[in-house]
Motif scaffolding. Sequence first.
Motif, mmCIF file in Angstrom:
data_model
loop_
_atom_site.group_PDB
_atom_site.id
_atom_site.type_symbol
_atom_site.label_atom_id
_atom_site.label_comp_id
_atom_site.label_asym_id
_atom_site.label_seq_id
_atom_site.Cartn_x
_atom_site.Cartn_y
_atom_site.Cartn_z
ATOM 1 N N LEU A 160 9.410 3.963 2.089
ATOM 2 C CA LEU A 160 8.525 3.438 1.283
ATOM 3 C C LEU A 160 8.078 4.731 0.391
ATOM 4 N N HIS A 161 7.512 4.164 -0.982
ATOM 5 C CA HIS A 161 6.817 5.060 -1.861
ATOM 6 C C HIS A 161 5.593 5.583 -1.092
ATOM 7 N N ALA A 162 5.123 6.774 -1.574
ATOM 8 C CA ALA A 162 3.889 7.396 -0.986
ATOM 9 C C ALA A 162 2.681 6.470 -1.098
ATOM 10 N N VAL A 163 2.737 5.977 -2.359
ATOM 11 C CA VAL A 163 1.607 5.116 -2.789
ATOM 12 C C VAL A 163 1.837 3.886 -3.492
ATOM 13 N N ASN A 164 1.717 2.762 -3.187
ATOM 14 C CA ASN A 164 2.145 1.434 -4.057
ATOM 15 C C ASN A 164 0.696 1.079 -4.715
ATOM 16 N N PRO A 165 0.742 1.091 -6.150
ATOM 17 C CA PRO A 165 -0.292 0.466 -6.761
ATOM 18 C C PRO A 165 -0.910 -0.829 -6.873
ATOM 19 N N TYR A 191 7.693 -1.025 -3.763
ATOM 20 C CA TYR A 191 7.479 -1.272 -2.539
ATOM 21 C C TYR A 191 8.355 -0.256 -1.794
ATOM 22 N N LEU A 192 9.477 -0.254 -2.112
ATOM 23 C CA LEU A 192 10.553 0.452 -1.403
ATOM 24 C C LEU A 192 11.332 1.652 -1.986
ATOM 25 N N PHE A 239 0.937 -1.181 -0.097
ATOM 26 C CA PHE A 239 0.021 0.136 0.091
ATOM 27 C C PHE A 239 0.684 1.342 -0.023
ATOM 28 N N GLY A 240 1.973 1.386 0.519
ATOM 29 C CA GLY A 240 2.919 2.339 0.758
ATOM 30 C C GLY A 240 2.430 3.183 2.062
ATOM 31 N N TYR A 241 3.356 4.317 2.345
ATOM 32 C CA TYR A 241 3.218 5.016 3.270
ATOM 33 C C TYR A 241 1.978 5.686 3.434
ATOM 34 N N TYR A 242 1.500 6.279 2.362
ATOM 35 C CA TYR A 242 0.233 7.024 2.658
ATOM 36 C C TYR A 242 -0.965 6.464 2.043
ATOM 37 N N MET A 254 -0.468 -7.315 -10.171
ATOM 38 C CA MET A 254 -0.029 -6.038 -9.990
ATOM 39 C C MET A 254 1.572 -6.192 -9.646
ATOM 40 N N ALA A 255 1.842 -6.802 -8.880
ATOM 41 C CA ALA A 255 3.369 -6.890 -8.471
ATOM 42 C C ALA A 255 4.153 -7.320 -9.551
#
Length: 544
Positions: A419-424, A477-478, A109-112, A468-469
Motif C-alpha cells: 500500500l501507499h503510505a497515504v491514500n488521499p 491504492y496499491l 486510507f493507505g498504510y499510515y 476523490m477516487a
Amino acid sequence: MTTDHVAERTRTAAPGASKETLEDYTLRFAPRTYRRWTPAVVGASALGGIAYMADFSIGAGIGLSHGTANALLAIAVAAAVIFLTGFPLAYYGARYNLDLDLITRGSGFGYYGSVITSVIFASFTFIFFATEGSIMAQGLRYALNLPLWLGYLVSTLVIIPLVVYGMKALAKLQSWTNPLWLLLMVAPLVFLIVKDPDSVHRWLSYEGTGGSGVSTAAVMLGAGVCLSLMGQIGEQIDYLRFMPPRTTDNRRAWWTAVVLAGPGWVIFGAVKQAIGVFMAVYILDAVGSAAAVEPIEQFTGVFKEIMPPWLVVPLALVLVVLSQVKINVTNAYSGSLAWTNSFTRVTKRYPGRLVFVLVNLTISLVLMEADMFSFLNNVLSFYSNCAMAWVVTVATDIVINKFVLKLSPKQPEFRRGMLHAVNPVGVVSFLASSILSISVYFGLFGDALQPYSPLVAVVVAVVLTPLMAIVTRGRFYLRRTGDGITEPLLDEEGNPSGTRYDCVVCGEPYERPDMTASAAGGTICSLCLSTDRDGRHVLPAQAR
C-alpha cells in the motif's frame, strides 16, 4: 542480509510471534488454524458484546429532552444509517478475516493514513468503557453504598483478568452469560407491560421538556447522539474476523451470523434505546429527570413493580454488573487492538496488546473520575461526527469505489509495501467530512443548520469518497499489485488460502494472506514486516 543478522532478528522476534494466540493476531490476518468456532458461536459472542447499558441512558436522554415520538424517529433514522454502512464492513471482516483497521488501510486510507482512524476507534472504546464503568459504579453505590470513586476503580480492575486471553476467553464469557442477561432484561419488562398496559400509552404520548411535537431538528439532534455508536461495528468485526471459511455447507449459518452480529447489532441496540425511553418515562415522577437516565434507577423502578422488595436491588445489581462486564471486556479488547495497530506502525515496535489494555483502561478510569457520565450526550454528539466520517468513508469505498467504479481493488490489502503510505481518497474525504460536520455542530454555519451535522457528515463522505477516487484515478491504492508469492491469496471457494509459509525473520509459519516475499529473500509475515525499521525486507514500488 547476513545469516547472523537473520538469526539475531529471529531470536528477538520469535518470542512475540510464538505468543500470537495470546495476542489474538493483533495486527494480522486471523488464520484458519485459529478460527475453530462455528458461525453460531462467533455470532453469539459478537452479540454478547452489545449488552451495554449506555443504550438505555442514550434513549432516556433523548426521550426526556425531545419526547417519545422524536426519540423513536431519531433511533430509527440512526439505526438505518448504521445498518447500511455496517453491512459492507462486516462482510469484509468476516469474509477476509481482518479487523476494521486492516480493512480501512486498503479502503482509501493507505498504510499510515489509517492511523488516524485507529485513534478515532481507540477513542470510541475508552469513551464507552468510561460510560459503562460509570453505570456499573452507580449500581455499586446504589446497592452496596460504595463510593463512586471506588466503584470506578473496581469496574476497571475487574476487567483486566477477563480480557488477557482474547477471543478464546471472550467467546466463553459471552456465550455463557447471554441467556441470564436476556432473562433479566426482558422478563421484567414483559411482566410490567402486562400488569400496567396504560404505561405504553403514557410512554408514547410523552412530549419531553420542549413539548412541541414532532420536529425534524429534534429528530436529527437525537439521531446525532445515536450515531455516535456507529463505531460499534469495529468491535463487532473484532469478533467476526474469526468466522470460519464460508462454504456450501455453512453458507446459510454464515450469512445469518454475519448479518445479525454485524450490522444487525443496531437492531438490538435500537430496541434497548426505545426501552430506555420507556423506563425513563415510567419512573420519571418517582425519581426525577436526573436519576431517570441511570440504568440502575430504571431497572430498580421496574423491578419494584413485579417482585418482592428484598429481591429488587440484588437482581438489578446483577443485571447492571453483568451487562457492564460483558461490554467492557470488548471495549478493553478492541481498544487494545486499535492502540497497538497505531503504535506499531508509527514506531515499528511491537510491545504486545496487553500493554495497551492497561493504557486504555487508565484513560477510561481518568474519564470516569472526571464524571464524564454527567455530560454523556454532549460528548457523544461531538464524537459521532468523527465516527460517521470514518465509517461512511470506508463503507462508500467498498460499495462504490470497489464494486461500482472498480477503481479500488476488491480484495482488501493491509500489508506494508503493498500500500501507499497515504491514500488521499479516504484521508481527504474523512477530514473534509469531519471538519465540516463538526463546524456545523458548533454552529459555525448558523443555528438552523446545527442539528443537521450528522447528515452533513454522511453526505460529504458519500459524495467525496468516489469523487476523490475518480480525480486520482485510483492510483494511490496499491503500491504493488503482486506480493512476490506465486500462489493466489484466495482458494477456489474465494476464502483466504490456508497454505502456510515460514517467516524469514521470526521463523514462525503463517498462512498465505499474512505473507509477502521479502526483498532480502524468502517470505516474511506482516508483523515482522511492520517492525522492519530499516525497510530491508520491504519490496520496491512497482514501476507504472
